[in-house]
Motif scaffolding. Sequence first.
Motif, PDB file in Angstrom:
ATOM      1  N   SER A 141      14.129 -53.798  24.649  1.00  0.00           N
ATOM      2  CA  SER A 141      13.850 -54.262  26.006  1.00  0.00           C
ATOM      3  C   SER A 141      13.706 -53.127  27.002  1.00  0.00           C
ATOM      4  O   SER A 141      12.970 -53.247  27.985  1.00  0.00           O
ATOM      5  N   ARG A 193      10.493 -52.917  29.301  1.00  0.00           N
ATOM      6  CA  ARG A 193      10.534 -52.895  30.772  1.00  0.00           C
ATOM      7  C   ARG A 193       9.738 -51.714  31.316  1.00  0.00           C
ATOM      8  O   ARG A 193       9.088 -51.822  32.362  1.00  0.00           O
ATOM      9  N   SER A 210       7.884 -59.970  25.978  1.00  0.00           N
ATOM     10  CA  SER A 210       8.263 -59.650  27.352  1.00  0.00           C
ATOM     11  C   SER A 210       7.474 -60.540  28.293  1.00  0.00           C
ATOM     12  O   SER A 210       6.592 -61.277  27.896  1.00  0.00           O
ATOM     13  N   GLU A 238      14.557 -56.336  19.525  1.00  0.00           N
ATOM     14  CA  GLU A 238      15.953 -55.971  19.748  1.00  0.00           C
ATOM     15  C   GLU A 238      16.629 -55.976  18.387  1.00  0.00           C
ATOM     16  O   GLU A 238      16.529 -56.937  17.643  1.00  0.00           O
TER      17      GLU A 238
END
Length: 296
Positions: free
Chosen positions: A283, A287, A24, A33
């Motif tokens: 993800s 986040r 990230s 993922e």
Amino acid sequence: STAIFLTEISTSLACCTCPLLLLSTCPHIFSAETTATPAVAILTGMQGLQQQYVQPFRPHRHTSSRAAAVRVRCAAGSPTVVVTREHGKNGKLIKALSKHGIQCVELPLIEHAPGPDRDQLPGLLQAGAFDWVTCTSPESAAVFVEGWKAAGSPQVRVAVVGGGTGEVLAAAGVNPEFTATKALGKVMGSELPHVPGGSDVVLYPASVKASTDLQDSLAAAGFSVQRINTYNTIGVTNVEQQLLQQALAADVITFGSPSAVKAWVALVGLAAAQQKLSVCIGSTSARACASAGLPA
């Protein structure tokens, strides 16, 4: 020093093989993922954490050629990883990690509760006024199975976001007719086929906290979406202090949902949370780490 490598291993934490391992934008958070059958990115060969950098590696069979490994330089000592899924859902990950000599601390940070629309599910399944039912996680699949059985096990067409979700359904005698190529709601929505002569209605039993990615993607593809919030994911607020201290002494913490990220920061404080290497299933959780400040 020995290096840590991010690699794939079969477990129920994720919903796929062919992981695309992502760093990230926050330098100490990375995520996996995933897409087809249960798999999760794990740390191997770890002996303490000092610094990390991206190091490409030769993909295993079934692994995406786009995958990359995260290597971490480390000092002597055996690594410890905190696993944070709800009670009863960490066993396969612990077993997989232990095969690589990685010690685990089980600290469940989330639990599930019924959502406000849960009682509507059996009646909607009986009515059958839809082309598809979508399931986007193992928990949503479990909730679907409960409602499906209460409805008398009607014939329905089910789509799933990944293999792990599909396995929950298959164990109950429901065979998914569609699996997304990547375990993301927006991908699932863009790929779901229209049923010739159908109503183009999709029934979406969702988590209260689920984003609108799937329904937005379905709407863009020409479907009408009936979303019902059938369950909620809640962060725990109290844990045994001895267990919490063990988690604080660990090297790495894993997150499978934004709720787990929020619960961890609330329990230990931001400063302590920033001291750990955060490993995220995808993800969305990554986040959440970034939004929470892990790390800035």
